[in-house]
Design an enzyme around this catalytic site. Structure first.
Site, short mmCIF file in Angstrom:
data_model
loop_
_atom_site.label_atom_id
_atom_site.label_comp_id
_atom_site.label_asym_id
_atom_site.label_seq_id
_atom_site.Cartn_x
_atom_site.Cartn_y
_atom_site.Cartn_z
N HIS A 1 0.83 -1.24 -0.09
CA HIS A 1 0.02 0.10 0.12
C HIS A 1 0.92 1.32 -0.01
O HIS A 1 0.75 2.13 -0.73
CB HIS A 1 -0.81 0.01 1.20
CG HIS A 1 -1.97 1.27 1.33
ND1 HIS A 1 -1.30 2.14 2.35
CD2 HIS A 1 -2.94 1.62 0.75
CE1 HIS A 1 -2.36 3.07 2.16
NE2 HIS A 1 -3.27 2.79 1.37
N GLU B 1 2.09 1.86 -3.51
CA GLU B 1 1.18 2.48 -4.38
C GLU B 1 1.09 3.84 -4.25
O GLU B 1 1.12 4.69 -5.12
CB GLU B 1 -0.24 1.52 -3.85
CG GLU B 1 -1.44 2.52 -4.68
CD GLU B 1 -2.64 2.76 -3.79
OE1 GLU B 1 -3.08 3.60 -3.80
OE2 GLU B 1 -3.09 1.74 -3.27
N HIS B 2 1.13 4.22 -3.11
CA HIS B 2 1.25 5.91 -2.91
C HIS B 2 2.35 6.53 -3.25
O HIS B 2 2.38 7.49 -4.09
CB HIS B 2 1.38 6.08 -1.09
CG HIS B 2 -0.20 6.14 -0.71
ND1 HIS B 2 -0.61 7.21 0.12
CD2 HIS B 2 -1.02 5.21 -0.27
CE1 HIS B 2 -1.60 6.98 0.69
NE2 HIS B 2 -1.99 5.69 0.19
N GLU C 1 -4.22 8.23 7.41
CA GLU C 1 -5.05 7.39 6.94
C GLU C 1 -5.44 6.19 7.84
O GLU C 1 -6.70 5.89 7.84
CB GLU C 1 -4.44 7.09 5.55
CG GLU C 1 -5.43 5.91 4.59
CD GLU C 1 -4.90 5.48 3.29
OE1 GLU C 1 -5.68 4.65 2.93
OE2 GLU C 1 -4.02 5.84 2.78
#
Length: 462
Positions: free
Chosen positions: A73, A76-77, A153
């Site tokens: 994840h 991905e950012h 987040e």
């Protein structure tokens, strides 16, 4: 008269579902593999001058080793933070200026990047995606800033959301032997110790052409797309494809329970059973029978949980069933609900009601009419969803990313229609058993036992 209207409605749905599904199978769909291993699937849909491009990498949270949860994840950012010829955020600014839609997502099994744009702008999207595959820069200053974004987040989506936190903790018990127990966003203590070098190594290992699938759906032809793919992706060197082992779980042996005291307003119940997916099942029909079993219990107003537990005896204010058979490894069949507090219903009573429905399905298969209704609902929902080119691309990308052929989309209607009522009963008997069960009680924090009362006596030191 009411029953007649309902029957006619389902007949109409069945009639509508048949021709549309048949038309969808005739959509020209092409498949090719480049010399570097990149698989490309092109589906023609000429209803509008729009195209969706999706690049799927076969890596997600279930591939991550302990201590590096959340790295897929995080990467991905960082993939939006620049490449050889583009600065941080520049690709997004270019796409926005063209009126395109873009985003990315990470799951347990894959990471995907997509753009929805005018057909004449496809070369721009492909060029930037190819550059990102091969020359992402992953600058350290951007990494430091982005990790703070990811921490926030996690706080917003999980740590400060009691229901999300409860389900995350529950999965650590339900997937007792599988990496599916790891959260996609990662544990906070792992997020805090990830380094930019960790991400660079993860990128070099998993972002290889042979570990990816490019899906293009829309107002294009293979003759138009192939030269673009050859131009932008074929020059990327073929790297070593990482080995992937399917996440497997224990088939049974022990009933497990987790009790969580969190800042929730109402108590809730989770019952999950370890079951196979289409990737791990001994027989494919079992997966489709489990899908229909879920539908018999929870597929709209007429389903058993809604009609019996919510409206009938009002034992639950909500009750649901869920199962997804399209995963890379073993998965879960889950029942969840909120007991009716107005009637002073306990979690134990709600569980008994769930078991009553399970036991009835084990002993008595659903009626032909009930099973036909559920099949029609599932097929019709899929047919209508295919109006979206993004949905079509996502279906194919998900299947290919977990090791299943995209052609299963075209076979799905027949697979569902072939399942008998007895087979639905059979999978309930085989898989919805206590030895496969993980039970979760999520209780308001105010009901937690006193720590003073629970504290053991301390031993005297000498």
């Amino acid at each position: 008269m009411a029953r007649l209207k309902i029957s006619l409605s389902y007949m109409l749905l069945a009639l509508l579902a048949g021709p549309v599904a048949a038309d969808s199978t005739r959509q020209p769909t092409h498949e090719l593999t480049l010399g570097n291993g990149l698989k490309v699937i092109v589906r023609e849909d000429h209803r509008a001058p729009v195209v969706v491009s999706q690049l799927w990498y076969k890596v997600g949270s279930s591939h991550e080793p302990p201590g590096q949860t959340g790295i897929s994840h995080a990467l991905e950012h960082m993939m939006f933070k620049g490449s050889k010829n583009l600065g941080p955020g520049e690709s997004s600014r270019v796409l926005r200026s063209l009126g395109a839609e873009e985003n990315a997502f990470t799951s347990r099994d894959y990471t995907a990047y997509y753009q929805v744009l005018s057909r004449d702008q496809l070369p721009i999207a492909l060029e930037m995606e190819a550059e990102r595959m091969h020359t992402a820069t992953l600058p350290e200053d951007e990494f430091i800033r982005e990790m703070e974004v990811i921490k926030e987040e996690r706080r917003l989506r999980v740590d400060d959301n009691p229901n999300s936190l409860a389900y995350e903790r529950f999965l650590t018990q339900a997937h007792i032997a599988s990496p599916y127990s790891q959260p996609v966003i990662g544990w906070m203590h792992d997020i805090e110790r990830l380094t930019v070098d960790d991400l660079r190594a993860w990128y070099q290992t998993h972002y290889q052409p042979g570990n990816a699938v490019l899906i293009i759906v829309g107002d294009v032809t293979l003759d138009e797309v192939k030269p673009l793919v050859d131009s932008y992706f074929a020059p990327i060197p073929a790297g070593q494809i990482p080995e992937h082992k399917r996440p497997l779980d224990l088939p049974g042996g022990a009933e497990r329970q987790v009790t969580l005291h969190l800042d929730v307003q109402l108590p809730s119940l989770l019952l999950s059973f370890n079951v196979p997916s289409l990737s791990t099942a001994e027989n494919a029909w079992e997966v489709h029978a489990l899908r229909l079993l879920s539908g018999v219990l929870d597929s709209g107003y007429s389903a058993r949980l809604a009609s019996r537990l919510e409206r009938g005896n009002a034992i639950a204010t909500s009750a649901s069933a869920s199962y997804s058979g399209f995963a890379r490894g073993d998965t879960l069949f889950t029942l969840s609900g909120l007991p009716n507090q107005a009637l002073d219903i306990s979690l134990e009573q709600l569980e008994q009601a769930f078991w009553a429905e399970i036991d009835e399905l084990k002993s008595t298969p659903p009626s032909a009419a009930e099973l036909t209704r559920v099949k029609t609902q599932l097929i019709a929902a899929d047919v209508y969803a295919r109006d979206s080119i993004a949905h079509q691309a996502t279906q194919m990308g998900q299947l290919e990313s977990v090791g299943l052929p995209w052609q299963l989309i075209e076979e799905d209607q027949q697979a569902l229609e072939s399942i008998s009522a007895q087979q639905v009963s059979d999978v309930a008997q085989r898989y919805l058993t206590r030895e496969r069960l993980t039970r979760g009680h999520v209780l308001p924090a105010a009901t937690a036992p006193s720590t003073e009362a629970a504290r053991p006596e301390q031993e005297e030191s000498n």
